[in-house]
Design an enzyme around this catalytic site. Structure first.
Site, PDB file in Angstrom:
ATOM      1  N   PHE A 127       0.840  -1.191   0.000  1.00 54.48           N
ATOM      2  CA  PHE A 127       0.000   0.000   0.000  1.00 54.48           C
ATOM      3  C   PHE A 127       0.875   1.241   0.000  1.00 54.48           C
ATOM      4  O   PHE A 127       1.974   1.248   0.542  1.00 54.48           O
ATOM      5  CB  PHE A 127      -1.003  -0.006   1.156  1.00 54.48           C
ATOM      6  CG  PHE A 127      -0.461   0.430   2.489  1.00 54.48           C
ATOM      7  CD1 PHE A 127      -0.787   1.671   3.004  1.00 54.48           C
ATOM      8  CD2 PHE A 127       0.348  -0.414   3.232  1.00 54.48           C
ATOM      9  CE1 PHE A 127      -0.293   2.064   4.233  1.00 54.48           C
ATOM     10  CE2 PHE A 127       0.835  -0.029   4.462  1.00 54.48           C
ATOM     11  CZ  PHE A 127       0.514   1.221   4.962  1.00 54.48           C
ATOM     12  N   PRO A 132       7.143  12.127  -1.155  1.00 59.89           N
ATOM     13  CA  PRO A 132       8.427  12.721  -0.782  1.00 59.89           C
ATOM     14  C   PRO A 132       8.311  13.928   0.143  1.00 59.89           C
ATOM     15  O   PRO A 132       9.132  14.112   1.035  1.00 59.89           O
ATOM     16  CB  PRO A 132       9.037  13.109  -2.131  1.00 59.89           C
ATOM     17  CG  PRO A 132       8.459  12.135  -3.094  1.00 59.89           C
ATOM     18  CD  PRO A 132       7.065  11.890  -2.616  1.00 59.89           C
ATOM     19  N   GLY A 135       5.467  13.574   4.742  1.00 60.31           N
ATOM     20  CA  GLY A 135       5.670  13.369   6.165  1.00 60.31           C
ATOM     21  C   GLY A 135       4.415  12.822   6.820  1.00 60.31           C
ATOM     22  O   GLY A 135       3.775  11.912   6.302  1.00 60.31           O
ATOM     23  N   SER A 136       4.021  13.413   7.948  1.00 57.40           N
ATOM     24  CA  SER A 136       2.857  12.934   8.696  1.00 57.40           C
ATOM     25  C   SER A 136       1.555  13.583   8.252  1.00 57.40           C
ATOM     26  O   SER A 136       0.486  13.194   8.733  1.00 57.40           O
ATOM     27  CB  SER A 136       3.065  13.209  10.194  1.00 57.40           C
ATOM     28  OG  SER A 136       4.196  12.511  10.682  1.00 57.40           O
ATOM     29  N   THR A 162       6.843  -0.269   0.933  1.00 56.07           N
ATOM     30  CA  THR A 162       7.357  -1.595   1.292  1.00 56.07           C
ATOM     31  C   THR A 162       6.765  -2.623   0.346  1.00 56.07           C
ATOM     32  O   THR A 162       5.569  -2.606   0.060  1.00 56.07           O
ATOM     33  CB  THR A 162       6.993  -1.946   2.748  1.00 56.07           C
ATOM     34  OG1 THR A 162       7.533  -0.958   3.623  1.00 56.07           O
ATOM     35  CG2 THR A 162       7.553  -3.304   3.132  1.00 56.07           C
ATOM     36  N   GLN A 295      25.078  -6.797  40.083  1.00 54.51           N
ATOM     37  CA  GLN A 295      23.769  -6.191  40.332  1.00 54.51           C
ATOM     38  C   GLN A 295      23.357  -5.227  39.232  1.00 54.51           C
ATOM     39  O   GLN A 295      22.179  -5.173  38.839  1.00 54.51           O
ATOM     40  CB  GLN A 295      23.783  -5.468  41.683  1.00 54.51           C
ATOM     41  CG  GLN A 295      22.406  -4.998  42.135  1.00 54.51           C
ATOM     42  CD  GLN A 295      22.459  -4.294  43.481  1.00 54.51           C
ATOM     43  OE1 GLN A 295      23.050  -3.220  43.582  1.00 54.51           O
ATOM     44  NE2 GLN A 295      21.866  -4.890  44.497  1.00 54.51           N
ATOM     45  N   HIS A 354      26.419  -6.318  25.769  1.00 58.52           N
ATOM     46  CA  HIS A 354      27.427  -6.951  24.915  1.00 58.52           C
ATOM     47  C   HIS A 354      28.754  -6.189  24.921  1.00 58.52           C
ATOM     48  O   HIS A 354      29.768  -6.719  24.438  1.00 58.52           O
ATOM     49  CB  HIS A 354      26.923  -7.051  23.472  1.00 58.52           C
ATOM     50  CG  HIS A 354      25.994  -8.195  23.228  1.00 58.52           C
ATOM     51  ND1 HIS A 354      24.688  -8.221  23.689  1.00 58.52           N
ATOM     52  CD2 HIS A 354      26.182  -9.368  22.572  1.00 58.52           C
ATOM     53  CE1 HIS A 354      24.116  -9.352  23.309  1.00 58.52           C
ATOM     54  NE2 HIS A 354      24.992 -10.068  22.632  1.00 58.52           N
ATOM     55  N   GLU A 379       4.332   3.605  10.349  1.00 57.48           N
ATOM     56  CA  GLU A 379       2.901   3.704  10.658  1.00 57.48           C
ATOM     57  C   GLU A 379       2.602   4.871  11.622  1.00 57.48           C
ATOM     58  O   GLU A 379       1.708   4.787  12.454  1.00 57.48           O
ATOM     59  CB  GLU A 379       2.364   2.391  11.264  1.00 57.48           C
ATOM     60  CG  GLU A 379       2.734   1.123  10.534  1.00 57.48           C
ATOM     61  CD  GLU A 379       2.191   1.073   9.117  1.00 57.48           C
ATOM     62  OE1 GLU A 379       1.725   2.091   8.613  1.00 57.48           O
ATOM     63  OE2 GLU A 379       2.255  -0.009   8.508  1.00 57.48           O
ATOM     64  N   GLU A 383       5.131  11.176  17.870  1.00 54.41           N
ATOM     65  CA  GLU A 383       4.380  12.425  18.033  1.00 54.41           C
ATOM     66  C   GLU A 383       2.952  12.286  17.485  1.00 54.41           C
ATOM     67  O   GLU A 383       1.994  12.792  18.086  1.00 54.41           O
ATOM     68  CB  GLU A 383       5.112  13.574  17.333  1.00 54.41           C
ATOM     69  CG  GLU A 383       6.415  14.000  18.011  1.00 54.41           C
ATOM     70  CD  GLU A 383       7.545  12.992  17.842  1.00 54.41           C
ATOM     71  OE1 GLU A 383       8.458  13.012  18.674  1.00 54.41           O
ATOM     72  OE2 GLU A 383       7.507  12.193  16.887  1.00 54.41           O
TER      73      GLU A 383
END
Length: 401
Positions: A127, A132, A135-136, A162, A295, A354, A379, A383
């Site tokens: 989908f 470009p 944004g949101s 994707t 600990q 590590h 997704e 914010e």
């Protein structure tokens, strides 16, 4: 089976499905994930295995050849797959958002045409909402579909697609002013178009180009692309639901499923990071004892495990809310926000455990450290989730003074 992230109230069928997926992850994904990721190689053999397991049809109704399972079952499977390699979960996520949108909003002809082939994994979904400069702000899309007789002509550039190369069906959100008078709210003049194409890169059908894979810091293997439409003609019967102007709502419904999926991915990656961290802490010795006996490390492990457990519980709650037919944007937003933030923190703590070896590509935690940031923006950013959560809370707790 891990002590963490257990889910109560599952049916025997759900437990069997999850056990099968977990076994597949342990045997077929984990042994090869880091090598494939370093080569940025599409996991073709793994995807074929998922097809054989029937996972591409997991949520598609049985009448269309799927397994007819719930969002909860799907989310728990995603959690397991992301524990192995997050990119693989991305391959099936976009597929299922499109399948869900078809199931919920498609015409009967559209369901009959696509869902059986999607259930078999023959048609792969993607989908496309972002652009470009978008944004949101989804309302700012500039891609446009213009009516021309019995067809629509699509023009514009989409971003962050994707499965862009491997998919054969893309749900594309565009503006469509036809039938919507001047002054109509922008989110009410958007339409979802179902675009069929050949898998691959370059010009995949007349007027439609997939330029190539975007080179990314992490989330490798899966193909993330642009999508360029230049005079792309599609028949009018490929408007999702058969009516223009409903695209924004259709996409937001699909994104709610996607947010549960991203939360599940965060849970899976965090759980794997915890496994790596607690395993390494019992192998590495300093000052004459396992570092797990210090600990400071025990405190870190305790915090990590608590975050894994909390994120899993919120993800399960959001999935069950959606399955009940209730509005779940609040729960999905909370789950996505918490799981992605906790995932980043748990991965970083495992990286710290590590020590210097976490910086080496020989150790799996290095891959997880590059993958976790994608969940912070996928997704909807943190914010955006906070905006959704805040608005819904004000609706639920409206002051009555």
């Amino acid at each position: 089976m891990s002590r963490l992230a257990q889910t109560t109230g599952l049916t025997d069928v759900q437990q069997e499905i999850l056990a099968t997926v977990r076994d597949f992850v342990d045997k077929e994904i984990l042994p090869v994930a880091t090598e494939l990721e370093h080569r940025d190689e599409y996991p073709s053999q793994i995807v074929e295995g998922l097809k054989e397991l029937g996972l591409f049809g997991l949520m598609i109704p049985e009448e269309y050849g799927g397994l007819g399972e719930s969002l909860l079952t799907y989310a728990l499977c995603v959690e397991e797959i992301a524990r192995g390699w997050m990119s693989v979960s991305g391959i099936i996520n976009t597929h299922f958002i499109v399948a869900y949108m078809l199931k919920q909003h498609g015409t009967q002809e559209q369901k009959d045409t696509f869902l059986p082939r999607m259930a078999a994994g023959e048609v792969r979904g993607a989908f496309s909402m972002s652009e470009p400069a978008l944004g949101s702000d989804v309302s700012a899309i500039t891609s446009k579909g213009t009516k021309d007789g019995d067809e629509y002509v699509l023009n514009g550039q989409k971003m962050w697609l994707t499965n862009g190369g491997t998919s054969s069906l893309v749900a594309v959100l565009c503006r469509s002013d036809e039938g919507h008078p001047e002054g109509t709210a922008r989110h009410k003049s958007m339409t979802t178009f179902l675009v069929e194409k050949e898998p691959g890169f370059g010009e995949v059908r007349p007027g439609l180009t997939i330029p190539g894979k975007i080179d990314k810091m992490g989330y490798k293997g899966v193909d993330t692309t642009e999508l360029i439409m230049d005079g792309l003609r599609i028949p009018a019967n490929r408007v999702l639901g058969g009516v223009t102007g409903r695209g924004f709502y259709q996409m937001m419904d699909g994104v709610e499923v996607g947010r549960v999926n991203v939360a599940a991915r965060g849970c899976g990656v965090a759980q794997r990071a915890f496994e790596l961290g607690i395993g390494y802490a019992q192998q590495r010795h300093t000052f004459g004892k396992q570092i797990a006996q210090h600990q400071a490390i025990q405190f870190k492990l305790a915090e990590m495990a608590t975050k894994v457990e909390a994120a899993h519980a919120m993800m399960v709650n959001a999935a069950r809310k959606k399955d009940s037919g209730e509005r779940n944007d609040l729960e999905a937003g909370m789950a996505k926000y918490l799981a992605s933030e906790y995932c980043k923190e748990v991965v970083e703590d495992a990286f710290r455990i590590h020590g210097g070896y976490g910086f080496s590509k020989e150790y799996e935690i290095e891959r997880l450290y590059r993958e976790a940031p994608m969940l912070l923006i996928g997704e909807g950013t943190a914010e955006i989730q906070k905006m959704i959560i805040g608005r819904r809370l004000l609706e639920e707790y409206r002051f009555q003074g």
